[in-house]
Write an enzyme that holds these catalytic residues in place. Sequence first.
Site, PDB file in Angstrom:
ATOM      1  CG  MET A  20      -1.470   4.105   2.326  1.00 23.26           C
ATOM      2  SD  MET A  20      -0.799   2.588   3.570  1.00 23.26           S
ATOM      3  CE  MET A  20       0.407   3.533   4.648  1.00 23.26           C
ATOM      4  CB  CYS A 102      -6.605   6.020  -6.219  1.00 18.76           C
ATOM      5  SG  CYS A 102      -7.997   5.618  -5.264  1.00 18.76           S
TER       6      CYS A 102
END
Length: 336
Positions: A20, A102
């Site tokens: 993250m 992503c």
Amino acid sequence: MTDTATTTAPRGRRLSVAPMMDWTDRHCRVFHRHISKHTWLYTEMVTTGALVYGDVERHLRFNEEEHPVALQLGGSDPHDLAVSAKLGEKWGYDEINLNCGCPSERVQKGAFGACLMAEPELVRDCVKAMRDAVSIDVTVKHRIGIDQSESYDFVRDFVGTVAEGGCTTFIVHARNAILKGLSPKENREIPPLKYEYAYQLKRDFPQFEILINGGIKTEAEIDEHLRHVDGVMLGREAYHNPYLMAGFDQRYYGSTDPVKSRLEVLEAMIPYIAAQLAKEGGRGLKLNSITRHMLGLMQGLPGAKSFRQTLSDSKRLASGNPELLREALQRTPHLS
């Protein structure tokens, strides 16, 4: 259809914490490691450009206690990915993971992330180049589709093609990635979760290790997923409610060690923080760089808000004194 997955996973990847950005840095990973010894940890995404042309030590240094830990790479050039993977292995990482999930526009401009799902042959070649360069595992994290490509066939064919490059571990974020019109935050919330797609991948590719990611928050949910796939990757919940992981070693890895209390976790971080500040305080490391990852430790307990407020107090943080953790603890009297 079977209810129980054919488990091919190394036990280490049975539970993991997702990569993250801005969150899972080396300090966050040490904190998580004090909660669970065995849960697999991932770095923030590191671009190949940052390693090929940038400060390698800054991006790859980590603490020995973080093991097992995986390096996630962002890139789409097979040569640069091979070079970066080799650096990751040299620095001691246990796995190299390629980001194909992503959806941010910045990442798309670099021609990697979720948009790579439209080019499975390129991903296959990237995986092969990395596998040829290293002896550690090379894995892929991806979505189940992009934009309006919502059929199961899309992700099935992606996995089948990428596997030709030698990948045998796929981490499936069970949502589509919408490449235009949604922010990264919205991409984590708006596209519907389709866990069945990950389950079907395991049925169609029983020889592969399939991990599932997306919206998972409780041990009951983890238990259900593990009936169908090899592993579960937690995202935001692991960050905002990290003590959820306190029983993972016993529940999922058969550990007989006692569960660490929140107090023990906090006490273990104090010498780490002191050592890091002594080592790197002159290079700009601040107390908040580490304590910011610990704000959720008391999640759900009386006094949690006061704990967070104390660790977020700019005047107290400016002192650079790790004893601030004990001061914050006093705001939760039943633990102090």
